[in-house]
Design a protein around this motif. Structure first.
Motif, PDB file in Angstrom:
ATOM      1  N   TYR A 129       4.718 -51.337  61.867  1.00 19.41           N
ATOM      2  CA  TYR A 129       5.684 -50.757  62.804  1.00 19.41           C
ATOM      3  C   TYR A 129       5.744 -49.242  62.622  1.00 19.41           C
ATOM      4  N   LYS A 130       5.673 -48.529  63.727  1.00 20.24           N
ATOM      5  CA  LYS A 130       5.745 -47.068  63.723  1.00 20.24           C
ATOM      6  C   LYS A 130       7.139 -46.604  64.121  1.00 20.24           C
ATOM      7  N   ARG A 131       7.676 -45.676  63.347  1.00 27.08           N
ATOM      8  CA  ARG A 131       8.984 -45.087  63.652  1.00 27.08           C
ATOM      9  C   ARG A 131       8.818 -44.069  64.776  1.00 27.08           C
ATOM     10  N   LEU A 132       9.665 -44.157  65.777  1.00 28.39           N
ATOM     11  CA  LEU A 132       9.548 -43.310  66.956  1.00 28.39           C
ATOM     12  C   LEU A 132      10.330 -42.011  66.786  1.00 28.39           C
ATOM     13  N   SER A 133       9.799 -40.951  67.361  1.00 31.34           N
ATOM     14  CA  SER A 133      10.456 -39.647  67.325  1.00 31.34           C
ATOM     15  C   SER A 133      11.042 -39.320  68.682  1.00 31.34           C
ATOM     16  N   LEU A 134      12.248 -38.757  68.684  1.00 34.41           N
ATOM     17  CA  LEU A 134      12.853 -38.307  69.933  1.00 34.41           C
ATOM     18  C   LEU A 134      12.143 -37.075  70.478  1.00 34.41           C
ATOM     19  N   ALA A 135      11.483 -36.328  69.606  1.00 34.05           N
ATOM     20  CA  ALA A 135      10.766 -35.124  70.031  1.00 34.05           C
ATOM     21  C   ALA A 135       9.421 -35.522  70.628  1.00 34.05           C
ATOM     22  N   VAL A 136       9.186 -35.124  71.863  1.00 30.67           N
ATOM     23  CA  VAL A 136       7.928 -35.445  72.542  1.00 30.67           C
ATOM     24  C   VAL A 136       6.846 -34.465  72.091  1.00 30.67           C
ATOM     25  N   ASP A 137       5.710 -35.003  71.657  1.00 29.58           N
ATOM     26  CA  ASP A 137       4.566 -34.194  71.244  1.00 29.58           C
ATOM     27  C   ASP A 137       4.958 -33.165  70.188  1.00 29.58           C
ATOM     28  N   GLY A 138       5.551 -33.663  69.106  1.00 25.44           N
ATOM     29  CA  GLY A 138       5.932 -32.769  68.019  1.00 25.44           C
ATOM     30  C   GLY A 138       4.756 -32.130  67.313  1.00 25.44           C
ATOM     31  N   GLY A 139       3.549 -32.655  67.550  1.00 21.27           N
ATOM     32  CA  GLY A 139       2.352 -32.071  66.953  1.00 21.27           C
ATOM     33  C   GLY A 139       1.638 -31.089  67.856  1.00 21.27           C
ATOM     34  N   PHE A 140       2.170 -30.861  69.062  1.00 20.17           N
ATOM     35  CA  PHE A 140       1.634 -29.882  70.019  1.00 20.17           C
ATOM     36  C   PHE A 140       0.191 -30.183  70.430  1.00 20.17           C
ATOM     37  N   GLU A 141      -0.196 -31.449  70.313  1.00 24.54           N
ATOM     38  CA  GLU A 141      -1.560 -31.807  70.709  1.00 24.54           C
ATOM     39  C   GLU A 141      -1.699 -31.905  72.225  1.00 24.54           C
ATOM     40  N   GLY A 142      -0.566 -31.973  72.930  1.00 21.44           N
ATOM     41  CA  GLY A 142      -0.612 -31.966  74.386  1.00 21.44           C
ATOM     42  C   GLY A 142      -1.015 -30.619  74.957  1.00 21.44           C
ATOM     43  N   TYR A 143      -0.928 -29.575  74.125  1.00 27.16           N
ATOM     44  CA  TYR A 143      -1.405 -28.256  74.544  1.00 27.16           C
ATOM     45  C   TYR A 143      -2.891 -28.175  74.215  1.00 27.16           C
ATOM     46  N   ASN A 144      -3.708 -28.339  75.232  1.00 27.97           N
ATOM     47  CA  ASN A 144      -5.159 -28.391  75.052  1.00 27.97           C
ATOM     48  C   ASN A 144      -5.820 -27.641  76.201  1.00 27.97           C
ATOM     49  N   PRO A 145      -5.759 -26.312  76.171  1.00 27.09           N
ATOM     50  CA  PRO A 145      -6.241 -25.511  77.299  1.00 27.09           C
ATOM     51  C   PRO A 145      -7.729 -25.698  77.555  1.00 27.09           C
ATOM     52  N   LEU A 146      -8.074 -25.767  78.814  1.00 25.93           N
ATOM     53  CA  LEU A 146      -9.458 -25.975  79.228  1.00 25.93           C
ATOM     54  C   LEU A 146     -10.344 -24.842  78.720  1.00 25.93           C
ATOM     55  N   GLY A 147     -11.441 -25.215  78.082  1.00 28.47           N
ATOM     56  CA  GLY A 147     -12.408 -24.229  77.629  1.00 28.47           C
ATOM     57  C   GLY A 147     -12.116 -23.607  76.282  1.00 28.47           C
ATOM     58  N   CYS A 148     -11.002 -23.974  75.652  1.00 26.65           N
ATOM     59  CA  CYS A 148     -10.661 -23.389  74.354  1.00 26.65           C
ATOM     60  C   CYS A 148     -11.285 -24.219  73.235  1.00 26.65           C
ATOM     61  N   PHE A 158       4.314 -21.558  77.234  1.00 25.49           N
ATOM     62  CA  PHE A 158       4.944 -22.847  77.511  1.00 25.49           C
ATOM     63  C   PHE A 158       3.890 -23.845  77.971  1.00 25.49           C
ATOM     64  N   TYR A 159       4.248 -25.122  77.880  1.00 24.56           N
ATOM     65  CA  TYR A 159       3.517 -26.210  78.535  1.00 24.56           C
ATOM     66  C   TYR A 159       4.523 -27.326  78.753  1.00 24.56           C
ATOM     67  N   ALA A 160       4.080 -28.514  79.101  1.00 24.28           N
ATOM     68  CA  ALA A 160       4.996 -29.551  79.580  1.00 24.28           C
ATOM     69  C   ALA A 160       6.084 -29.920  78.583  1.00 24.28           C
ATOM     70  N   ASN A 161       5.797 -29.845  77.279  1.00 22.41           N
ATOM     71  CA  ASN A 161       6.719 -30.406  76.292  1.00 22.41           C
ATOM     72  C   ASN A 161       7.520 -29.383  75.491  1.00 22.41           C
ATOM     73  N   TRP A 162       7.072 -28.126  75.460  1.00 24.06           N
ATOM     74  CA  TRP A 162       7.761 -27.090  74.690  1.00 24.06           C
ATOM     75  C   TRP A 162       7.750 -25.780  75.467  1.00 24.06           C
ATOM     76  N   ILE A 163       8.784 -24.972  75.237  1.00 24.54           N
ATOM     77  CA  ILE A 163       8.923 -23.697  75.942  1.00 24.54           C
ATOM     78  C   ILE A 163       9.115 -22.586  74.918  1.00 24.54           C
ATOM     79  N   GLY A 164       8.303 -21.530  75.036  1.00 25.41           N
ATOM     80  CA  GLY A 164       8.428 -20.381  74.155  1.00 25.41           C
ATOM     81  C   GLY A 164       9.327 -19.316  74.750  1.00 25.41           C
ATOM     82  N   SER A 165       9.196 -18.088  74.252  1.00 21.82           N
ATOM     83  CA  SER A 165      10.034 -16.988  74.722  1.00 21.82           C
ATOM     84  C   SER A 165       9.202 -15.715  74.810  1.00 21.82           C
ATOM     85  N   PHE A 166       9.792 -14.680  75.430  1.00 16.64           N
ATOM     86  CA  PHE A 166       9.119 -13.395  75.598  1.00 16.64           C
ATOM     87  C   PHE A 166       9.898 -12.299  74.885  1.00 16.64           C
TER      88      PHE A 166
END
Length: 297
Positions: A129-148, A158-166
């Motif tokens: 059994y795996k314990r679930l996290s409320l944080a979506v994509d806490g490992g930031f693997e969903g950020y996978n820019p094309l060609g990088c 930013f991307y779908a799951n996390w937002i940065g700042s300026f």
């Protein structure tokens, strides 16, 4: 600490010593504990996997009881909180003997469920059994820019799951951004960078989980993150500070030079939409955040 393999020997010894009298044996599908998902099972093999934290014997076959033990398990200095458990029944000469709850800080799966037993002792009813996290994509693997690729690096604010700042001013450099390069990640390729990616600004950045977390009012939650403040060396990184924000309020911080290690904070749910964020990274004392995990205690 006994290894998963040695548990088979211990189970046999306990039977001969009559140390445990199992009860509540069941072959039916048990309910999946709240906050967990079934990864595999039932099979006739127990896990032998990385991230092992120890075990406990149960009086009956009860995944719910094993989940309670996992949630309450002390933090491992290397891997942090318990994020997975394997429950299984030992049978010797056809007689159920013990019920084992093995805990791990790394989620495992059926590919490592290779402990089948020794001699007359057999593993049965093994489930993971795996314990679930409320944080979506806490490992930031969903950020996978094309060609990088890891031969260079990519970053975005930013991307779908996390937002940065300026940063303020005219350059509008990202002061918190998603970063793609395995060299700077705790695991995988993705992480988050706190501090201006370019432009020389010393403003701190704020990284925010894109969607508010659904919590229960009064429930305590553990927030875990792996934090590294080592990029600029020990002297410069003594100024590094990373704060954990819960609904805009600082609930704790870590500071100074450090390689990736797990840090935990306890927060209380409001029952509404709770907002999780990380703030810090005053360049050149940059900090990286990875493998964020949030779960009820």
């Amino acid at each position: 600490m006994p290894s998963p393999t040695r548990l088979l020997v211990l189970a046999s010894l306990l039977l001969s010593a009559s140390a445990i009298v199992p009860r509540g044996d069941t072959g039916s599908d048990p309910a999946t504990p709240d906050g967990y998902e079934l990864v595999f099972g039932p099979t006739n093999g127990a896990n032998n996997a990385p991230g092992y934290m120890g075990f406990a014997y149960l009086n009956r076959y009860d995944p719910g009881e094993c989940a309670v033990l996992c949630n309450a398990r002390g933090y491992d200095s290397v891997g942090g909180v318990c994020q997975y458990f394997n429950i299984w029944r030992a049978v010797e000469k056809g007689v159920p003997t013990t019920y084992t709850c093995s805990m791990y800080y790394l989620p495992a799966n059926a590919s490592t469920a290779i402990n089948y037993g020794q001699g007359d002792l057999k593993v049965t009813l093994s489930r993971g059994y795996k314990r679930l996290s409320l944080a979506v994509d806490g490992g930031f693997e969903g950020y996978n820019p094309l060609g990088c690729s890891d031969s260079g690096y990519c970053y975005d604010e930013f991307y779908a799951n996390w937002i940065g700042s300026f940063t303020s001013g005219t350059d509008l450099a990202p002061s918190a951004s998603m970063f793609f390069n395995a060299k700077f990640a705790h695991t995988g390729h993705g992480s988050a960078l706190l501090g201006a990616a370019y432009g020389g600004s010393t403003e701190v950045g704020t990284l925010t989980h894109a969607k508010p977390l659904k919590t229960h009012k009064g429930q305590k939650y553990v927030v875990q993150a792996f934090i590294s403040s080592a990029f600029s060396g020990e002297e410069i990184e003594t100024e590094a500070v990373v704060e954990v924000l819960w609904n805009g309020e600082c609930v704790g911080s870590v500071g100074g030079f450090q390689e990736y290690k797990p840090t935990q904070f306890v927060v209380v749910g409001t029952g509404c939409d709770d907002v999780l964020a990380f703030r810090g990274g005053k360049a050149p004392a940059w900090s990286f955040v990875d493998d964020v995990f949030v779960a009820p205690l």
